[in-house]
Design an enzyme around this catalytic site. Structure first.
Site, PDB file in Angstrom:
ATOM      1  N   ASP A  89       0.829  -1.202   0.000  1.00  0.00           N
ATOM      2  CA  ASP A  89       0.000   0.000   0.000  1.00  0.00           C
ATOM      3  C   ASP A  89       0.871   1.262   0.000  1.00  0.00           C
ATOM      4  O   ASP A  89       1.970   1.256   0.550  1.00  0.00           O
ATOM      5  CB  ASP A  89      -0.899  -0.030   1.247  1.00  0.00           C
ATOM      6  CG  ASP A  89      -2.108   0.875   1.098  1.00  0.00           C
ATOM      7  OD1 ASP A  89      -2.306   1.447   0.008  1.00  0.00           O
ATOM      8  OD2 ASP A  89      -2.857   1.013   2.083  1.00  0.00           O
ATOM      9  N   HIS A  93       3.232   3.154  -8.853  1.00  0.00           N
ATOM     10  CA  HIS A  93       3.043   1.720  -9.114  1.00  0.00           C
ATOM     11  C   HIS A  93       4.277   1.133  -9.812  1.00  0.00           C
ATOM     12  O   HIS A  93       4.678   0.001  -9.545  1.00  0.00           O
ATOM     13  CB  HIS A  93       1.795   1.488  -9.966  1.00  0.00           C
ATOM     14  CG  HIS A  93       0.525   1.893  -9.279  1.00  0.00           C
ATOM     15  ND1 HIS A  93       0.253   1.572  -7.976  1.00  0.00           N
ATOM     16  CD2 HIS A  93      -0.550   2.603  -9.713  1.00  0.00           C
ATOM     17  CE1 HIS A  93      -0.937   2.066  -7.635  1.00  0.00           C
ATOM     18  NE2 HIS A  93      -1.432   2.701  -8.673  1.00  0.00           N
ATOM     19  N   LEU A 112      11.119 -20.556  -4.490  1.00  0.00           N
ATOM     20  CA  LEU A 112      10.235 -19.512  -3.955  1.00  0.00           C
ATOM     21  C   LEU A 112       8.895 -19.593  -4.685  1.00  0.00           C
ATOM     22  O   LEU A 112       8.861 -19.617  -5.911  1.00  0.00           O
ATOM     23  CB  LEU A 112      10.837 -18.116  -4.162  1.00  0.00           C
ATOM     24  CG  LEU A 112       9.922 -16.966  -3.696  1.00  0.00           C
ATOM     25  CD1 LEU A 112       9.833 -16.924  -2.161  1.00  0.00           C
ATOM     26  CD2 LEU A 112      10.393 -15.613  -4.219  1.00  0.00           C
TER      27      LEU A 112
END
Ligand code: FPP
Length: 241
Positions: free
Chosen positions: A19, A36, A130
């Site tokens: 956020d 972003h 991962l």
């Protein structure tokens, strides 16, 4: 930053609500999309650092079922950023043993992006170092609703006994079926809400909230959070383990 080199692989599942991209850009007088874009760079760094931090599962909240309310420009910008990330990072992910998955309702996404999701999932399906999961058009309630429909249809078809539905069957009907529950959920930017993220799966998760905006959040910040997390006593509703 903690000495990560000696950390054993703990199989930790860390989920992140990324956020603060918009505020980061606005504070600098830049369009929100610049935030972003910087956020996507942070994703790349975190993916590279995660195995060294003892993280085996990294789940990132990239676009919620509520995010469609944003401007068309921002929505399209975010979608194209994700497409670009997949194309640019595909070979690096394969080299680094990253398996990429997506959770959320893809049916509303551009068919081209859906194809790209399927492609990278297949391309990285053999990787196990991962597990990177990105939540796109994801909402915890929406996920539970879709899982409920699946189970109700199975019950109506006589495949399962509605009286005997188990938590494991619900787990299996959720988008996150292949993943363990998150151990730790981190939210950046000072907001202290759960925001519809992994509602069922977070039953025993620890939460960490940091004021740092996502575009400023580095692996060093996460290493500090993990140091604190290690000191917490997790009881899972029972006695200390
Ligand atoms: C929240 O900040 C962030 C988002 C809605 C988008 C997150 C997406 C990325 C970091 C990039 C793409 C992801 C990948 C996996 C390549 P906000 O815009 O709500 O910030 P604000 O609260 O300051 O407005």
């Amino acid at each position: 930053m903690a000495d990560m080199s000696l950390w054993p692989d703990t199989g930790l599942h860390v989920a992140v609500i990324m956020d603060g991209n918009g505020r980061w850009a606005t504070q600098r007088g830049w369009p929100r999309l610049v935030g972003h874009r910087k956020g996507a760079e942070r994703v790349r760094e975190l993916v590279a650092a995660s195995p060294k931090l003892g993280i085996r599962y990294l789940t990132l909240y990239a676009f919620s079922t509520e995010n469609w309310k944003r401007s068309t420009e921002e929505v399209l910008g975010l979608m194209s950023l994700m497409g670009r990330y997949i194309r640019r990072e595909a070979s690096r992910m394969s080299d680094e043993g990253v398996r990429m998955r997506f959770i959320g309702d893809r049916s509303r996404l551009d068919p081209k992006l859906q194809r790209l999701f399927r492609w990278i999932e297949a391309q990285t399906a053999g990787n196990d170092r991962l597990h990177l999961t990105v939540a796109v058009n994801y909402g915890g309630r929406d996920e539970i609703m879709r899982a409920t429909r699946t189970l109700a249809a199975q019950a109506a078809a006589g495949e399962i006994d509605p009286e005997a539905i188990t938590a494991a069957q619900i787990d299996a009907a959720l988008d996150t079926a292949p993943l363990p529950d998150p151990d730790l959920i981190v939210r950046t930017s000072g907001e202290t809400r759960v925001s519809n993220f992994l509602l069922w799966q977070a039953a025993y998760a620890e939460y960490e909230f940091t004021p740092t905006l996502w575009p400023d959040f580095t692996p060093a910040h996460l290493a500090q959070i993990l140091d604190r997390f290690d000191l917490r006593e997790r009881r899972y509703g029972g006695v200390a383990l």
